[in-house]
Scaffold this active site. Structure first.
Site, PDB file in Angstrom:
ATOM      1  N   GLU A  16       0.872  -1.188   0.000  1.00  0.00           N
ATOM      2  CA  GLU A  16       0.000   0.000   0.000  1.00  0.00           C
ATOM      3  C   GLU A  16       0.904   1.231   0.000  1.00  0.00           C
ATOM      4  O   GLU A  16       1.561   1.507   0.995  1.00  0.00           O
ATOM      5  CB  GLU A  16      -0.915  -0.028   1.224  1.00  0.00           C
ATOM      6  CG  GLU A  16      -1.694   1.240   1.471  1.00  0.00           C
ATOM      7  CD  GLU A  16      -2.374   1.791   0.232  1.00  0.00           C
ATOM      8  OE1 GLU A  16      -3.284   1.125  -0.284  1.00  0.00           O
ATOM      9  OE2 GLU A  16      -1.979   2.897  -0.245  1.00  0.00           O
ATOM     10  N   LYS A  17       0.890   1.948  -1.117  1.00  0.00           N
ATOM     11  CA  LYS A  17       1.865   3.027  -1.310  1.00  0.00           C
ATOM     12  C   LYS A  17       1.681   4.227  -0.400  1.00  0.00           C
ATOM     13  O   LYS A  17       2.563   5.064  -0.282  1.00  0.00           O
ATOM     14  CB  LYS A  17       1.872   3.498  -2.767  1.00  0.00           C
ATOM     15  CG  LYS A  17       0.560   4.083  -3.266  1.00  0.00           C
ATOM     16  CD  LYS A  17       0.712   4.526  -4.723  1.00  0.00           C
ATOM     17  CE  LYS A  17      -0.577   5.065  -5.295  1.00  0.00           C
ATOM     18  NZ  LYS A  17      -1.498   3.995  -5.714  1.00  0.00           N
ATOM     19  N   HIS A  18       0.534   4.345   0.268  1.00  0.00           N
ATOM     20  CA  HIS A  18       0.290   5.521   1.111  1.00  0.00           C
ATOM     21  C   HIS A  18       0.832   5.387   2.534  1.00  0.00           C
ATOM     22  O   HIS A  18       0.961   6.382   3.233  1.00  0.00           O
ATOM     23  CB  HIS A  18      -1.210   5.807   1.201  1.00  0.00           C
ATOM     24  CG  HIS A  18      -1.767   6.387  -0.050  1.00  0.00           C
ATOM     25  ND1 HIS A  18      -2.292   5.609  -1.040  1.00  0.00           N
ATOM     26  CD2 HIS A  18      -1.859   7.670  -0.473  1.00  0.00           C
ATOM     27  CE1 HIS A  18      -2.689   6.386  -2.027  1.00  0.00           C
ATOM     28  NE2 HIS A  18      -2.444   7.628  -1.713  1.00  0.00           N
ATOM     29  N   HIS A  46       4.611   6.699  -4.596  1.00  0.00           N
ATOM     30  CA  HIS A  46       3.353   7.453  -4.624  1.00  0.00           C
ATOM     31  C   HIS A  46       3.499   8.569  -5.656  1.00  0.00           C
ATOM     32  O   HIS A  46       4.567   9.157  -5.769  1.00  0.00           O
ATOM     33  CB  HIS A  46       3.060   8.042  -3.246  1.00  0.00           C
ATOM     34  CG  HIS A  46       1.753   8.764  -3.190  1.00  0.00           C
ATOM     35  ND1 HIS A  46       1.617  10.083  -3.560  1.00  0.00           N
ATOM     36  CD2 HIS A  46       0.511   8.332  -2.858  1.00  0.00           C
ATOM     37  CE1 HIS A  46       0.347  10.432  -3.435  1.00  0.00           C
ATOM     38  NE2 HIS A  46      -0.348   9.383  -3.015  1.00  0.00           N
ATOM     39  N   HIS A  52      -1.800  15.437  -7.380  1.00  0.00           N
ATOM     40  CA  HIS A  52      -1.844  14.298  -6.446  1.00  0.00           C
ATOM     41  C   HIS A  52      -0.502  14.198  -5.725  1.00  0.00           C
ATOM     42  O   HIS A  52       0.514  13.920  -6.355  1.00  0.00           O
ATOM     43  CB  HIS A  52      -2.122  13.026  -7.279  1.00  0.00           C
ATOM     44  CG  HIS A  52      -2.323  11.787  -6.469  1.00  0.00           C
ATOM     45  ND1 HIS A  52      -2.398  10.540  -7.038  1.00  0.00           N
ATOM     46  CD2 HIS A  52      -2.464  11.584  -5.114  1.00  0.00           C
ATOM     47  CE1 HIS A  52      -2.579   9.625  -6.098  1.00  0.00           C
ATOM     48  NE2 HIS A  52      -2.619  10.231  -4.929  1.00  0.00           N
ATOM     49  N   CYS A 109      -2.506  12.333   2.116  1.00  0.00           N
ATOM     50  CA  CYS A 109      -2.532  12.456   0.659  1.00  0.00           C
ATOM     51  C   CYS A 109      -3.710  13.348   0.294  1.00  0.00           C
ATOM     52  O   CYS A 109      -4.809  13.160   0.823  1.00  0.00           O
ATOM     53  CB  CYS A 109      -2.688  11.075   0.016  1.00  0.00           C
ATOM     54  SG  CYS A 109      -3.088  11.162  -1.743  1.00  0.00           S
ATOM     55  N   HIS A 112      -6.273  10.774  -1.238  1.00  0.00           N
ATOM     56  CA  HIS A 112      -6.620   9.525  -0.553  1.00  0.00           C
ATOM     57  C   HIS A 112      -6.608   9.602   0.971  1.00  0.00           C
ATOM     58  O   HIS A 112      -6.663   8.576   1.645  1.00  0.00           O
ATOM     59  CB  HIS A 112      -5.708   8.399  -1.048  1.00  0.00           C
ATOM     60  CG  HIS A 112      -5.811   8.195  -2.535  1.00  0.00           C
ATOM     61  ND1 HIS A 112      -4.807   8.567  -3.404  1.00  0.00           N
ATOM     62  CD2 HIS A 112      -6.812   7.714  -3.284  1.00  0.00           C
ATOM     63  CE1 HIS A 112      -5.196   8.292  -4.651  1.00  0.00           C
ATOM     64  NE2 HIS A 112      -6.400   7.781  -4.605  1.00  0.00           N
TER      65      HIS A 112
HETATM   66 FE   LIG Z   1      -2.612   9.286  -3.030  1.00  0.00          FE
END
Ligand SMILES: [Fe+2]
Length: 125
Positions: A16-18, A46, A52, A109, A112
């Site tokens: 999970e990149k976040h 990310h 973004h 983010c 997100h």
């Molecule tokens: Fe994001």
């Protein structure tokens, strides 16, 4: 009342990149400095674009037996494409602790939302 705590997301940072990745030693001698690195996107990058991006990272430490976490650092990332500049969400912080405890990191983010992670730190006499 709704709680913002329920809006923090987490997971395995390798998938999970976040999730803010916390690099810290597992143990440290009392009175020695602890070097901590926190970043977003170590395994899966990310996006870092005008539309973004990761807006901030905060780092906390909660000593064992202490009721609340103590904020030890707060980092705002403020260039997202102006004149081709992009701040990377990647920070280092150094602190000293008298007791073992938990290092928490949170990040945001712009698309997100809120993310969190934690690791344990053992302080040896
Ligand atoms: Fe994001």
């Amino acid at each position: 009342m709704k709680s913002i705590g329920n809006l923090y997301q987490s997971g395995d940072w390798k998938g999970e990149k976040h999730v803010p990745v916390i690099h810290a030693p597992e143990t440290v001698k009392k009175d020695n400095l602890v070097d901590v690195k926190v970043l977003v996107g170590e395994e899966i990058a990310h996006p870092n674009t005008f539309e973004h991006y990761i807006s901030w990272i905060k780092v906390y430490f909660q000593p064992e037996g202490h009721k609340f976490p103590i904020e030890i650092g707060s980092f705002d990332f403020t260039s997202h494409g102006e004149s081709g500049l992009f701040t990377e969400p990647n920070v280092s912080i150094r602190f000293k602790a008298e007791k073992s405890g938990t290092i928490y990191a949170t990040s945001y983010c712009n698309i997100h939302g809120l993310w969190e992670n934690s690791v344990e730190l053992k302080v040896e006499e």
